[in-house]
Motif scaffolding. Structure first.
Motif, short mmCIF file in Angstrom:
data_model
loop_
_atom_site.label_atom_id
_atom_site.label_comp_id
_atom_site.label_asym_id
_atom_site.label_seq_id
_atom_site.Cartn_x
_atom_site.Cartn_y
_atom_site.Cartn_z
N VAL A 8 0.85 -1.18 0.00
CA VAL A 8 0.00 0.00 0.00
C VAL A 8 0.89 1.24 0.00
CG1 VAL A 8 -1.70 1.32 1.33
CG2 VAL A 8 -1.86 -1.18 1.21
N ILE A 9 0.58 2.18 -0.88
CA ILE A 9 1.38 3.40 -0.99
C ILE A 9 0.46 4.61 -0.90
CG2 ILE A 9 2.94 4.74 -2.46
CD1 ILE A 9 3.69 2.06 -3.81
N THR A 10 0.63 5.40 0.17
CA THR A 10 -0.11 6.65 0.24
C THR A 10 0.70 7.73 -0.47
OG1 THR A 10 0.83 7.46 2.33
CG2 THR A 10 -1.08 5.97 2.48
N GLY A 11 0.03 8.75 -0.96
CA GLY A 11 0.72 9.78 -1.73
C GLY A 11 1.19 9.25 -3.07
N ALA A 12 0.47 8.27 -3.60
CA ALA A 12 0.89 7.59 -4.82
C ALA A 12 0.63 8.37 -6.09
CB ALA A 12 0.19 6.23 -4.90
N GLY A 13 0.00 9.53 -5.98
CA GLY A 13 -0.33 10.31 -7.17
C GLY A 13 0.83 11.11 -7.74
N SER A 14 1.94 11.20 -6.99
CA SER A 14 3.09 11.97 -7.50
C SER A 14 4.31 11.69 -6.64
CB SER A 14 2.78 13.48 -7.47
OG SER A 14 2.58 13.92 -6.13
N GLY A 15 5.44 12.23 -7.07
CA GLY A 15 6.66 12.23 -6.27
C GLY A 15 7.16 10.86 -5.85
N ILE A 16 7.60 10.76 -4.60
CA ILE A 16 8.18 9.53 -4.08
C ILE A 16 7.17 8.39 -4.14
CG2 ILE A 16 9.06 8.41 -1.98
CD1 ILE A 16 10.35 11.17 -1.30
N GLY A 17 5.91 8.66 -3.81
CA GLY A 17 4.89 7.61 -3.84
C GLY A 17 4.73 7.02 -5.23
N ALA A 18 4.61 7.88 -6.23
CA ALA A 18 4.44 7.42 -7.62
C ALA A 18 5.67 6.66 -8.09
CB ALA A 18 4.14 8.60 -8.54
N ASN A 19 6.85 7.19 -7.80
CA ASN A 19 8.08 6.52 -8.23
C ASN A 19 8.27 5.18 -7.55
OD1 ASN A 19 10.02 8.24 -10.09
ND2 ASN A 19 8.80 9.63 -8.86
N THR A 20 7.89 5.09 -6.28
CA THR A 20 7.99 3.82 -5.57
C THR A 20 7.03 2.80 -6.16
OG1 THR A 20 8.69 4.94 -3.54
CG2 THR A 20 7.80 2.71 -3.31
N ALA A 21 5.83 3.23 -6.52
CA ALA A 21 4.85 2.32 -7.13
C ALA A 21 5.42 1.71 -8.41
CB ALA A 21 3.55 3.06 -7.41
N VAL A 22 6.02 2.52 -9.24
CA VAL A 22 6.58 2.02 -10.50
C VAL A 22 7.76 1.10 -10.23
CG1 VAL A 22 7.74 2.72 -12.64
CG2 VAL A 22 5.74 3.98 -11.83
N ARG A 23 8.61 1.50 -9.29
CA ARG A 23 9.79 0.68 -8.95
C ARG A 23 9.36 -0.68 -8.43
NH1 ARG A 23 13.22 -2.26 -8.11
NH2 ARG A 23 15.34 -1.93 -7.40
N LEU A 24 8.36 -0.71 -7.54
CA LEU A 24 7.87 -1.99 -7.02
C LEU A 24 7.20 -2.82 -8.11
CD1 LEU A 24 6.46 -0.90 -3.56
CD2 LEU A 24 8.55 -2.19 -4.01
N ALA A 25 6.48 -2.16 -9.00
CA ALA A 25 5.83 -2.87 -10.11
C ALA A 25 6.85 -3.61 -10.96
CB ALA A 25 5.02 -1.89 -10.96
N ARG A 26 8.01 -3.02 -11.15
CA ARG A 26 9.06 -3.67 -11.95
C ARG A 26 9.56 -4.95 -11.30
NH1 ARG A 26 11.78 1.91 -12.83
NH2 ARG A 26 10.67 2.63 -14.67
N THR A 27 9.37 -5.07 -9.99
CA THR A 27 9.80 -6.29 -9.30
C THR A 27 8.67 -7.28 -9.13
OG1 THR A 27 9.36 -5.42 -7.08
CG2 THR A 27 11.55 -4.98 -8.02
N GLY A 28 7.50 -6.98 -9.67
CA GLY A 28 6.37 -7.89 -9.61
C GLY A 28 5.42 -7.69 -8.44
N VAL A 29 5.64 -6.66 -7.64
CA VAL A 29 4.77 -6.39 -6.50
C VAL A 29 3.50 -5.70 -6.99
CG1 VAL A 29 4.55 -5.06 -4.36
CG2 VAL A 29 6.70 -6.21 -4.90
N THR A 30 2.35 -6.15 -6.52
CA THR A 30 1.08 -5.47 -6.79
C THR A 30 0.98 -4.30 -5.81
OG1 THR A 30 0.03 -7.51 -7.51
CG2 THR A 30 -1.43 -5.72 -6.81
N VAL A 31 0.57 -3.14 -6.31
CA VAL A 31 0.51 -1.95 -5.46
C VAL A 31 -0.91 -1.41 -5.35
CG1 VAL A 31 2.91 -1.23 -5.78
CG2 VAL A 31 1.22 -0.53 -7.46
N ALA A 32 -1.26 -1.01 -4.14
CA ALA A 32 -2.52 -0.30 -3.90
C ALA A 32 -2.16 1.17 -3.77
CB ALA A 32 -3.19 -0.81 -2.63
N LEU A 33 -2.64 1.97 -4.70
CA LEU A 33 -2.28 3.38 -4.78
C LEU A 33 -3.34 4.22 -4.08
CD1 LEU A 33 -1.46 3.37 -8.61
CD2 LEU A 33 0.13 2.93 -6.70
N LEU A 34 -2.95 4.97 -3.05
CA LEU A 34 -3.86 5.86 -2.34
C LEU A 34 -3.40 7.30 -2.50
CD1 LEU A 34 -4.22 3.04 -0.86
CD2 LEU A 34 -4.93 4.39 1.11
#
Length: 176
Positions: A8-34
């Motif tokens: 789960v990633i809060t602040g996923a709409g921009s910045g560190i949250g968005a970049n972390t979501a993409v980085r985790l996605a590359r490793t196969g992790v499913t992300v819940a974006l808040l």
């Protein structure tokens, strides 16, 4: 809808949250974006998909516990990691409609030249990707034995300040 382990990633709409979501996605992790910003969530969701990942987008205001509880209740699967990346809102200017000041990232970009300290060994401001890489490491199997430690992602600034504070002061005795 994914039902595997989810970060789960809060602040996923921009910045560190968005970049972390993409980085985790590359490793196969499913992300819940808040995030409170649906457009930002949509942009991050598209970036996650381009990276080959899966995402669940949930509009939520981390300042409202009921909003967060409702969003987390809609996450299918087991939450195995949480990044509280919701951005800090800084009241340096007049608030925008809705009572919020400018986002921190906008303030930092406008003061970039004032923020680079010579003790930062990289000579640049850290980027969201720099933080996202460390978060992905900490949520991954390679960090299974890492616990109870602060990891500053600051280009060496804290280490340099620490070293400067550890310089021994030698008092010379003129009688010797």
């Amino acid at each position: 809808m994914p039902t595997s382990d989810i970060a789960v990633i809060t602040g996923a709409g921009s910045g560190i949250g968005a970049n972390t979501a993409v980085r985790l996605a590359r490793t196969g992790v499913t992300v819940a974006l808040l995030d409170v910003n649906q457009e930002g969530l949509d942009r991050t969701d598209k970036s996650v998909q381009r990276a080959g990942g899966q995402a669940i987008t949930l509009v939520a205001d981390v300042g409202d516990p009921d909003s967060v509880a409702d969003a987390l209740g809609r996450v299918p699967g087991d939450v195995v990691g949480l990044l509280n990346g919701a951005g800090v809102i800084v009241p340096l200017r007049e608030p925008r409609p809705g009572g919020h000041g400018p986002q921190l990232g906008h303030v930092l970009r406008s003061r970039r030249s004032q923020l680079i300290d010579p003790r930062n060994t990289h000579g640049r401001i850290g980027q969201p990707e720099d933080v996202a890489d460390v978060i992905a490491f900490l949520l991954g199997p390679a960090a299974a034995f890492v616990t109870g430690v602060d990891i500053p992602v600051d280009g060496g600034f804290v280490s340099q300040v620490h070293l400067e504070s550890q310089v021994p002061i030698i008092a010379l005795d003129s009688q010797q």
